[in-house]
Design a protein around this motif. Sequence first.
Motif, PDB file in Angstrom:
ATOM      1  N   ARG A  59      54.241   4.415   6.992  1.00 51.59           N
ATOM      2  CA  ARG A  59      55.580   3.872   6.732  1.00 51.59           C
ATOM      3  C   ARG A  59      56.673   4.864   7.129  1.00 51.59           C
ATOM      4  O   ARG A  59      57.748   4.472   7.561  1.00 51.59           O
ATOM      5  CB  ARG A  59      55.729   3.472   5.265  1.00 51.59           C
ATOM      6  N   THR A  65      57.082   4.819  10.951  1.00 52.05           N
ATOM      7  CA  THR A  65      57.749   3.627  11.479  1.00 52.05           C
ATOM      8  C   THR A  65      59.139   3.433  10.875  1.00 52.05           C
ATOM      9  O   THR A  65      59.718   2.352  10.982  1.00 52.05           O
ATOM     10  CB  THR A  65      56.908   2.367  11.183  1.00 52.05           C
ATOM     11  N   LEU A  97      60.067   2.879   7.943  1.00 55.86           N
ATOM     12  CA  LEU A  97      60.213   1.912   6.849  1.00 55.86           C
ATOM     13  C   LEU A  97      60.619   2.616   5.564  1.00 55.86           C
ATOM     14  O   LEU A  97      61.186   2.020   4.665  1.00 55.86           O
ATOM     15  CB  LEU A  97      58.904   1.145   6.629  1.00 55.86           C
ATOM     16  N   THR A  98      60.297   3.899   5.501  1.00 57.07           N
ATOM     17  CA  THR A  98      60.740   4.681   4.366  1.00 57.07           C
ATOM     18  C   THR A  98      61.075   6.082   4.865  1.00 57.07           C
ATOM     19  O   THR A  98      60.626   6.484   5.941  1.00 57.07           O
ATOM     20  CB  THR A  98      59.671   4.719   3.255  1.00 57.07           C
ATOM     21  N   GLU A 107      65.710   4.017  17.186  1.00 58.04           N
ATOM     22  CA  GLU A 107      65.453   2.881  18.065  1.00 58.04           C
ATOM     23  C   GLU A 107      64.610   3.264  19.279  1.00 58.04           C
ATOM     24  O   GLU A 107      63.717   2.532  19.679  1.00 58.04           O
ATOM     25  CB  GLU A 107      66.770   2.241  18.506  1.00 58.04           C
ATOM     26  N   LYS A 148      61.065   3.631  17.991  1.00 56.91           N
ATOM     27  CA  LYS A 148      60.450   2.345  17.644  1.00 56.91           C
ATOM     28  C   LYS A 148      59.976   1.588  18.881  1.00 56.91           C
ATOM     29  O   LYS A 148      58.990   0.866  18.843  1.00 56.91           O
ATOM     30  CB  LYS A 148      61.448   1.472  16.875  1.00 56.91           C
ATOM     31  N   ARG A 149      60.700   1.735  19.976  1.00 53.70           N
ATOM     32  CA  ARG A 149      60.343   1.062  21.219  1.00 53.70           C
ATOM     33  C   ARG A 149      58.954   1.473  21.715  1.00 53.70           C
ATOM     34  O   ARG A 149      58.268   0.722  22.388  1.00 53.70           O
ATOM     35  CB  ARG A 149      61.400   1.420  22.265  1.00 53.70           C
ATOM     36  N   LEU A 207      52.753  -1.455  15.696  1.00 53.32           N
ATOM     37  CA  LEU A 207      52.294  -1.273  14.315  1.00 53.32           C
ATOM     38  C   LEU A 207      51.409  -2.428  13.872  1.00 53.32           C
ATOM     39  O   LEU A 207      51.767  -3.587  14.010  1.00 53.32           O
ATOM     40  CB  LEU A 207      53.515  -1.178  13.381  1.00 53.32           C
ATOM     41  N   TYR A 238      58.411 -11.631  18.884  1.00 54.43           N
ATOM     42  CA  TYR A 238      58.157 -10.193  18.822  1.00 54.43           C
ATOM     43  C   TYR A 238      58.488  -9.535  20.155  1.00 54.43           C
ATOM     44  O   TYR A 238      59.170  -8.519  20.216  1.00 54.43           O
ATOM     45  CB  TYR A 238      56.692  -9.966  18.458  1.00 54.43           C
ATOM     46  N   LEU A 252      62.158  -9.217  20.623  1.00 47.77           N
ATOM     47  CA  LEU A 252      62.750  -8.122  19.844  1.00 47.77           C
ATOM     48  C   LEU A 252      62.587  -6.783  20.558  1.00 47.77           C
ATOM     49  O   LEU A 252      63.383  -5.873  20.386  1.00 47.77           O
ATOM     50  CB  LEU A 252      62.100  -8.031  18.461  1.00 47.77           C
ATOM     51  N   TYR A 253      61.510  -6.681  21.358  1.00 49.17           N
ATOM     52  CA  TYR A 253      61.267  -5.433  22.081  1.00 49.17           C
ATOM     53  C   TYR A 253      61.850  -5.473  23.482  1.00 49.17           C
ATOM     54  O   TYR A 253      61.552  -4.619  24.313  1.00 49.17           O
ATOM     55  CB  TYR A 253      59.764  -5.115  22.114  1.00 49.17           C
TER      56      TYR A 253
END
Lengths: 283, 246
Positions: free
Chosen positions: A45, A48, A50-51, A70, A73-74, A78, A98, A101-102
Amino acid sequence: MILVEDLRKNYGRVKALRGLSLEIQRGEIFGLLGPNGAGKTTFIRILTSLTRPTDGRVWINGLDINKYPEKVKRKIGLVPQYLNLDQELTAEENLEFYGRLYGMATGERKRRLEELLKFVGLAERASDLVEGYSMGMKRRLLIARALMPSPKVLLMDEPTVGLDPQTRRKLWELITALKNQGVTVLLTTHYIEEAERLCDRVGIIDEGRLIALGSPQELKNKVGLIAVEIMAPDGVKRRFFRNREKALEYGSRYYKENKCDFLLREANLEDVFIELTGRKIRE
Amino acid sequence: MRGFYTVFSRDMLSLRRRFTKHALAGMVNPLLLLIAFGLGLGRGVKVGGVSYLEFIVPGIIALSGMTASFSAVGISLNISRRYTKTLEILLTAPISPLAVSLGKVLAGMMRGVLSSGIILILGFIFGAKLSLNMAAIVIILLNCFLFASLGLYIGLTLWSHEDMSNFTTMVLLPMAFFGGTFFPLESLPLGFSAILYLLPLTHVSISLRAAMLGLDIPVASILIIPVLGIIFLYLGMRAFRKGDLT
Ligand SMILES: Nc1ncnc2c1ncn2[C@@H]1O[C@H](COP(=O)(O)OP(=O)(O)OP(=O)(O)O)[C@@H](O)[C@H]1O
Ligand SMILES: [Mg+2]
């Protein structure tokens, strides 16, 4: 490819990660093996975004994930631990959105989507709503989704839970193929066999700390390659030896003196964990 | 702004699939209110020179737009954080918090516009003589923007299902009753009506009513609505930046 420096994460008084440092090489399959609550999901997490970690830093592909979320993340695909598919959509639509989004181009999306659905054996069910899928089908779609944007780094949180042996083996083959294309794979697992057969290196994690690190062979070498299990009246006793002869000798002697049955087998990563912590990975 | 349209169109696809359901659900409450207050209680009653039906239709449009936009964003965000975890799809994708926020808010506005449109049609069917002019349309859109943004902020801030429903009963429901919807604020004692001006919905109701009845539109009210909307949108984006949402 992934560089982690003294990562810490507290949830109130719970210390989920207590200073994790790690370097994962490009094109490596790295397995994180550990019991429930060890901090595996927390680690993923953080990678990625998320936290946020309480302390410590992470670089992926040379970029600080905190500074360039960003861009990082590209590069990442996951596979989360739970099935967070969009149940209102079909399999095809899940992958389609999905890909969008990418930032994938239309033609590329279509090609990749068909290829992946075929690969995970869902081509025939592509236009059914995910709602009606079985658990294993959802898992396979989850994996296809992560691969959709052709990530350079693949993070998988217990990817093979709930897969039948055949699909699991197919996934292992795929992961190996991806590695040969230069993809870096980090996966967490409970399965000893998965860590041993698939991973180039394994990190054993317990209570938020990395307690061992190395190739499966190196780790097993630390405890000894051959295990003797003695069926003593007060439970199973384990001893480890460099080779079969020494192990056999010990077992036979024990048998003569105490009349206990014994067996010889190759040591595995579970043994390594037990030696290090005194506990089993799975109780 | 890549990703904005994808986020928006995902929610639009879901709206199209459940269109009838949403349309019917958005119709029941307002229809009851219209019949009970507009036709039943209010028959023959005049408020400020217009029939009571004409008085409350703009109010009900405002409150339906509010409820629909708020829940379309707020409740669905809460569910996608807690139960389905689908919000993580957006959180791990290489798109900006602004793109996600705007996509969600615009999609939520569409639900609000749908609800508002239904009341408008019902109002006309029941014979309310109201004008749907440019100003009224703008106010309806701003109303949906304000409460979709509020839904974004609240949906990302409150965690438990209980907190969410408490917010609805303790903030939205009183506002629906007292936000200038069912009676003119001037009919209340001065101190009390001053308090009601603090409710965002009040400004929507009075300006929308003025617009639809062809009266002078209170400019300050129209300015307050988008400003509040932008504030909530900003707070929502900040919650996205902060992380730890799931
Ligand atoms: N959101 C959270 N709030 C509070 N505590 C948390 C949260 N997430 C994780 N923890 C705690 O952090 C610790 C590590 O949890 P984590 O989910 O990372 O373990 P894990 O290794 O993935 O376990 P499993 O094999 O069960 O998936 C646990 O003690 C857990 O209770
Ligand atoms: Mg986990």
